[in-house]
Design a protein around this motif. Structure first.
Motif, PDB file in Angstrom:
ATOM      1  N   PHE A   1      -6.534  -4.426  -9.739  1.00  0.00           N
ATOM      2  CA  PHE A   1      -5.542  -3.779  -8.889  1.00  0.00           C
ATOM      3  C   PHE A   1      -4.404  -4.755  -8.587  1.00  0.00           C
ATOM      4  O   PHE A   1      -3.222  -4.427  -8.742  1.00  0.00           O
ATOM      5  CB  PHE A   1      -6.213  -3.315  -7.595  1.00  0.00           C
ATOM      6  N   ALA A   2      -4.754  -5.970  -8.155  1.00  0.00           N
ATOM      7  CA  ALA A   2      -3.751  -6.974  -7.816  1.00  0.00           C
ATOM      8  C   ALA A   2      -2.928  -7.362  -9.042  1.00  0.00           C
ATOM      9  O   ALA A   2      -1.704  -7.511  -8.963  1.00  0.00           O
ATOM     10  CB  ALA A   2      -4.426  -8.206  -7.212  1.00  0.00           C
ATOM     11  N   ALA A   3      -3.591  -7.510 -10.174  1.00  0.00           N
ATOM     12  CA  ALA A   3      -2.888  -7.883 -11.405  1.00  0.00           C
ATOM     13  C   ALA A   3      -1.873  -6.817 -11.797  1.00  0.00           C
ATOM     14  O   ALA A   3      -0.750  -7.135 -12.218  1.00  0.00           O
ATOM     15  CB  ALA A   3      -3.892  -8.090 -12.534  1.00  0.00           C
ATOM     16  N   ALA A   4      -2.249  -5.548 -11.647  1.00  0.00           N
ATOM     17  CA  ALA A   4      -1.340  -4.448 -11.988  1.00  0.00           C
ATOM     18  C   ALA A   4      -0.076  -4.506 -11.139  1.00  0.00           C
ATOM     19  O   ALA A   4       1.036  -4.304 -11.640  1.00  0.00           O
ATOM     20  CB  ALA A   4      -2.045  -3.107 -11.792  1.00  0.00           C
ATOM     21  N   PHE A   5      -0.237  -4.812  -9.853  1.00  0.00           N
ATOM     22  CA  PHE A   5       0.924  -4.908  -8.967  1.00  0.00           C
ATOM     23  C   PHE A   5       1.777  -6.117  -9.307  1.00  0.00           C
ATOM     24  O   PHE A   5       3.011  -6.073  -9.221  1.00  0.00           O
ATOM     25  CB  PHE A   5       0.474  -4.926  -7.509  1.00  0.00           C
ATOM     26  N   MET A   6       1.147  -7.197  -9.708  1.00  0.00           N
ATOM     27  CA  MET A   6       1.910  -8.375 -10.108  1.00  0.00           C
ATOM     28  C   MET A   6       2.725  -8.103 -11.366  1.00  0.00           C
ATOM     29  O   MET A   6       3.777  -8.711 -11.589  1.00  0.00           O
ATOM     30  CB  MET A   6       0.969  -9.564 -10.341  1.00  0.00           C
ATOM     31  N   LEU A   7       2.261  -7.168 -12.185  1.00  0.00           N
ATOM     32  CA  LEU A   7       2.985  -6.797 -13.408  1.00  0.00           C
ATOM     33  C   LEU A   7       4.112  -5.807 -13.126  1.00  0.00           C
ATOM     34  O   LEU A   7       4.871  -5.462 -14.022  1.00  0.00           O
ATOM     35  CB  LEU A   7       2.017  -6.193 -14.434  1.00  0.00           C
ATOM     36  N   GLY A   8       4.182  -5.344 -11.878  1.00  0.00           N
ATOM     37  CA  GLY A   8       5.263  -4.438 -11.507  1.00  0.00           C
ATOM     38  C   GLY A   8       4.852  -3.004 -11.263  1.00  0.00           C
ATOM     39  O   GLY A   8       5.693  -2.168 -10.910  1.00  0.00           O
ATOM     40  N   ALA A   9       3.569  -2.690 -11.457  1.00  0.00           N
ATOM     41  CA  ALA A   9       3.103  -1.314 -11.225  1.00  0.00           C
ATOM     42  C   ALA A   9       3.110  -1.007  -9.733  1.00  0.00           C
ATOM     43  O   ALA A   9       3.048  -1.918  -8.895  1.00  0.00           O
ATOM     44  CB  ALA A   9       1.693  -1.135 -11.787  1.00  0.00           C
ATOM     45  N   GLU A  10       3.184   0.278  -9.407  1.00  0.00           N
ATOM     46  CA  GLU A  10       3.159   0.715  -8.008  1.00  0.00           C
ATOM     47  C   GLU A  10       1.924   1.562  -7.712  1.00  0.00           C
ATOM     48  O   GLU A  10       1.825   2.206  -6.664  1.00  0.00           O
ATOM     49  CB  GLU A  10       4.434   1.494  -7.679  1.00  0.00           C
ATOM     50  N   GLY A  11       0.994   1.550  -8.647  1.00  0.00           N
ATOM     51  CA  GLY A  11      -0.257   2.263  -8.483  1.00  0.00           C
ATOM     52  C   GLY A  11      -1.129   1.982  -9.681  1.00  0.00           C
ATOM     53  O   GLY A  11      -0.677   1.413 -10.682  1.00  0.00           O
ATOM     54  N   VAL A  12      -2.405   2.359  -9.586  1.00  0.00           N
ATOM     55  CA  VAL A  12      -3.318   2.199 -10.719  1.00  0.00           C
ATOM     56  C   VAL A  12      -4.057   3.510 -10.955  1.00  0.00           C
ATOM     57  O   VAL A  12      -4.240   4.315 -10.035  1.00  0.00           O
ATOM     58  CB  VAL A  12      -4.348   1.065 -10.489  1.00  0.00           C
ATOM     59  N   GLN A  13      -4.475   3.706 -12.187  1.00  0.00           N
ATOM     60  CA  GLN A  13      -5.339   4.840 -12.522  1.00  0.00           C
ATOM     61  C   GLN A  13      -6.612   4.280 -13.135  1.00  0.00           C
ATOM     62  O   GLN A  13      -6.552   3.401 -13.996  1.00  0.00           O
ATOM     63  CB  GLN A  13      -4.659   5.783 -13.511  1.00  0.00           C
ATOM     64  N   MET A  14      -7.748   4.796 -12.686  1.00  0.00           N
ATOM     65  CA  MET A  14      -9.033   4.337 -13.192  1.00  0.00           C
ATOM     66  C   MET A  14      -9.867   5.521 -13.661  1.00  0.00           C
ATOM     67  O   MET A  14      -9.860   6.576 -13.023  1.00  0.00           O
ATOM     68  CB  MET A  14      -9.799   3.579 -12.110  1.00  0.00           C
ATOM     69  N   GLY A  15     -10.586   5.306 -14.746  1.00  0.00           N
ATOM     70  CA  GLY A  15     -11.466   6.341 -15.257  1.00  0.00           C
ATOM     71  C   GLY A  15     -12.911   5.894 -15.272  1.00  0.00           C
ATOM     72  O   GLY A  15     -13.778   6.486 -14.629  1.00  0.00           O
ATOM     73  N   THR A  16     -13.186   4.809 -15.982  1.00  0.00           N
ATOM     74  CA  THR A  16     -14.553   4.340 -16.186  1.00  0.00           C
ATOM     75  C   THR A  16     -15.254   4.047 -14.857  1.00  0.00           C
ATOM     76  O   THR A  16     -16.421   4.397 -14.672  1.00  0.00           O
ATOM     77  CB  THR A  16     -14.566   3.092 -17.078  1.00  0.00           C
ATOM     78  N   ARG A  17     -14.548   3.426 -13.919  1.00  0.00           N
ATOM     79  CA  ARG A  17     -15.166   3.093 -12.629  1.00  0.00           C
ATOM     80  C   ARG A  17     -15.609   4.360 -11.893  1.00  0.00           C
ATOM     81  O   ARG A  17     -16.662   4.389 -11.259  1.00  0.00           O
ATOM     82  CB  ARG A  17     -14.170   2.300 -11.771  1.00  0.00           C
ATOM     83  N   PHE A  18     -14.811   5.418 -12.007  1.00  0.00           N
ATOM     84  CA  PHE A  18     -15.168   6.669 -11.337  1.00  0.00           C
ATOM     85  C   PHE A  18     -16.217   7.476 -12.107  1.00  0.00           C
ATOM     86  O   PHE A  18     -16.816   8.394 -11.542  1.00  0.00           O
ATOM     87  CB  PHE A  18     -13.925   7.513 -11.088  1.00  0.00           C
ATOM     88  N   CYS A  19     -16.437   7.123 -13.367  1.00  0.00           N
ATOM     89  CA  CYS A  19     -17.498   7.806 -14.133  1.00  0.00           C
ATOM     90  C   CYS A  19     -18.862   7.583 -13.503  1.00  0.00           C
ATOM     91  O   CYS A  19     -19.760   8.419 -13.636  1.00  0.00           O
ATOM     92  CB  CYS A  19     -17.526   7.285 -15.578  1.00  0.00           C
ATOM     93  N   VAL A  20     -19.030   6.441 -12.847  1.00  0.00           N
ATOM     94  CA  VAL A  20     -20.331   6.119 -12.255  1.00  0.00           C
ATOM     95  C   VAL A  20     -20.350   6.374 -10.752  1.00  0.00           C
ATOM     96  O   VAL A  20     -21.278   5.926 -10.054  1.00  0.00           O
ATOM     97  CB  VAL A  20     -20.739   4.658 -12.562  1.00  0.00           C
ATOM     98  N   ALA A  21     -19.348   7.064 -10.243  1.00  0.00           N
ATOM     99  CA  ALA A  21     -19.340   7.412  -8.814  1.00  0.00           C
ATOM    100  C   ALA A  21     -20.498   8.362  -8.515  1.00  0.00           C
ATOM    101  O   ALA A  21     -20.884   9.166  -9.369  1.00  0.00           O
ATOM    102  CB  ALA A  21     -18.016   8.065  -8.443  1.00  0.00           C
TER     103      ALA A  21
ATOM    104  N   VAL B   1       0.839  -1.196   0.000  1.00  0.00           N
ATOM    105  CA  VAL B   1       0.000   0.000   0.000  1.00  0.00           C
ATOM    106  C   VAL B   1       0.874   1.247   0.000  1.00  0.00           C
ATOM    107  O   VAL B   1       0.597   2.223  -0.673  1.00  0.00           O
ATOM    108  CB  VAL B   1      -0.945  -0.011   1.223  1.00  0.00           C
ATOM    109  N   LYS B   2       1.974   1.188   0.750  1.00  0.00           N
ATOM    110  CA  LYS B   2       2.895   2.315   0.811  1.00  0.00           C
ATOM    111  C   LYS B   2       3.953   2.134  -0.275  1.00  0.00           C
ATOM    112  O   LYS B   2       5.005   1.541  -0.059  1.00  0.00           O
ATOM    113  CB  LYS B   2       3.551   2.377   2.196  1.00  0.00           C
ATOM    114  N   THR B   3       3.689   2.636  -1.448  1.00  0.00           N
ATOM    115  CA  THR B   3       4.602   2.497  -2.585  1.00  0.00           C
ATOM    116  C   THR B   3       5.284   3.837  -2.870  1.00  0.00           C
ATOM    117  O   THR B   3       5.009   4.844  -2.222  1.00  0.00           O
ATOM    118  CB  THR B   3       3.839   2.065  -3.846  1.00  0.00           C
ATOM    119  N   ARG B   4       6.127   3.838  -3.890  1.00  0.00           N
ATOM    120  CA  ARG B   4       6.760   5.098  -4.273  1.00  0.00           C
ATOM    121  C   ARG B   4       5.726   6.109  -4.754  1.00  0.00           C
ATOM    122  O   ARG B   4       5.945   7.312  -4.664  1.00  0.00           O
ATOM    123  CB  ARG B   4       7.811   4.847  -5.363  1.00  0.00           C
ATOM    124  N   ILE B   5       4.607   5.629  -5.256  1.00  0.00           N
ATOM    125  CA  ILE B   5       3.541   6.529  -5.720  1.00  0.00           C
ATOM    126  C   ILE B   5       2.849   7.192  -4.537  1.00  0.00           C
ATOM    127  O   ILE B   5       2.586   8.404  -4.553  1.00  0.00           O
ATOM    128  CB  ILE B   5       2.520   5.767  -6.594  1.00  0.00           C
TER     129      ILE B   5
END
Length: 335
Positions: A203-223, A27-31
């Motif tokens: 989210f988990a898949a992104a971290f397994m690929l080496g990412a240190e964070g994710v950005q989402m657009g579509t999910r927040f469109c329906v917030a 959770v505490k990443t460089r991002i």
């Protein structure tokens, strides 16, 4: 003297403590350190959608909210920044679309208003890098290739968003699954994954690929905090896995949206060899019509392929907590 049993028990305690600390590091990443946020989740800078209410809600929920400057007049961007600051005391950013004729003015406003960070798209932000770096603004370009990621790192970027073609809006040609690990291997700065991420599994898949964070657009469109028209939200919620359409392939500017009457007409004209001017007339103001007026038939309903996985409207707090809970469980870490 210590017995073998006590030494072994002490070692087990230290191992357990190290394991807990390792879990917390997910959770505490460089991002999170770079942006001063609780969770490594960024909200996309979507035109007409990413305004003060959504950005503030995401930041208040522990993520990083972003105001989408798009082609808005500079004074509107300034107003949005100030309104966001009234709604949150947490860090937030601005997405600067570099094709915007007012990009230079927006870049200056970011500095004058003390914005924490910027994400950039549709171009190379190198011309604004000295201005932003001198002011301490963190610069995070959105990239669709390894070559661009390397270029941005050399230009002084603090991190990059590696965005796959699954995302909504303007897209590249590489998928998130293939792009993210290659960008991670190519640069030393932190990488944020985007495109096709809408729940804890993504989210988990992104971290397994080496990412240190994710950005989402579509999910927040329906917030619930998003000003998106209810018909736009409903169209995303009702979307199936095959409802995604890409227009603009013929002139090299592909855009992903949800299939409707407008996209069918656009694709038909493309197949018939229509020119760019004719195609642009068809879509002129169409995103605003969809987002603000609810025209989901003749407007452009930008959304990623993940739309088929989104089934309900939630608050930003609920969205982020759900993703962090499920993602952390899948990664075997503490939220």
């Amino acid at each position: 003297m210590w017995s073998k049993a006590s030494v072994r028990a002490d070692a087990e305690v230290r191992t357990a403590q190290a394991d807990v600390e390792s879990r917390r590091q997910i959770v505490k990443t460089r991002i999170t350190e770079l942006l001063g946020i609780k969770y490594p989740i960024l909200q996309g800078g979507m035109a007409w959608v990413a305004e003060c209410h959504l950005a503030a809600a995401v930041s208040n929920a522990g993520g990083f909210g972003i105001i989408g400057a798009a082609s808005a007049p500079p004074e509107v961007v300034k107003e949005q920044i100030r309104e966001t600051r009234k709604l949150t005391d947490k860090p937030f950013g601005v997405n600067v679309m570099l094709m915007n004729p007012n990009a230079a003015q927006v870049a200056q406003i970011v500095v004058e208003e003390g914005v924490k960070a910027v994400t950039t798209g549709a171009g190379n932000p190198a011309q604004f890098m000295p201005l932003w770096k001198e002011a301490g603004v963190k610069v995070i370009p959105v990239v669709a290739s390894v070559a661009m990621a390397k270029l941005m790192e050399r230009a002084g970027a603090d991190a990059v968003v590696a965005e796959g073609m699954e995302s909504g809006g303007h897209i590249g040609s590489a998928t998130t699954m293939t792009l993210v690990p290659q960008v991670v291997d190519a640069v030393s700065i932190p990488v944020i994954a985007a495109g096709g991420i809408g729940d804890g599994r993504g989210f988990a898949a992104a971290f397994m690929l080496g990412a240190e964070g994710v950005q989402m657009g579509t999910r927040f469109c329906v917030a619930k905090e998003a000003i998106t028209h209810e018909k736009y939200k409903e169209r995303i919620i009702r979307a199936k896995d095959i409802d995604s359409e890409v227009t603009g392939m013929s002139h090299g500017h592909p855009i992903r949206c949800i299939r409707n009457q407008m996209t069918r007409e656009y694709v038909r004209l493309e197949k018939e060899g229509a020119g760019l001017e004719e195609l642009e007339q068809l879509t002129l103001g169409s995103l605003r019509k969809a987002v603000m007026e609810g025209d989901v038939t003749g407007g452009t309903v930008m959304a990623g392929q993940i739309a088929g996985l989104i089934h309900k409207e939630q608050t930003c707090e609920e969205i982020i907590q759900e993703i962090m809970t499920d993602g952390s469980r899948l990664l075997g870490v503490e939220k």
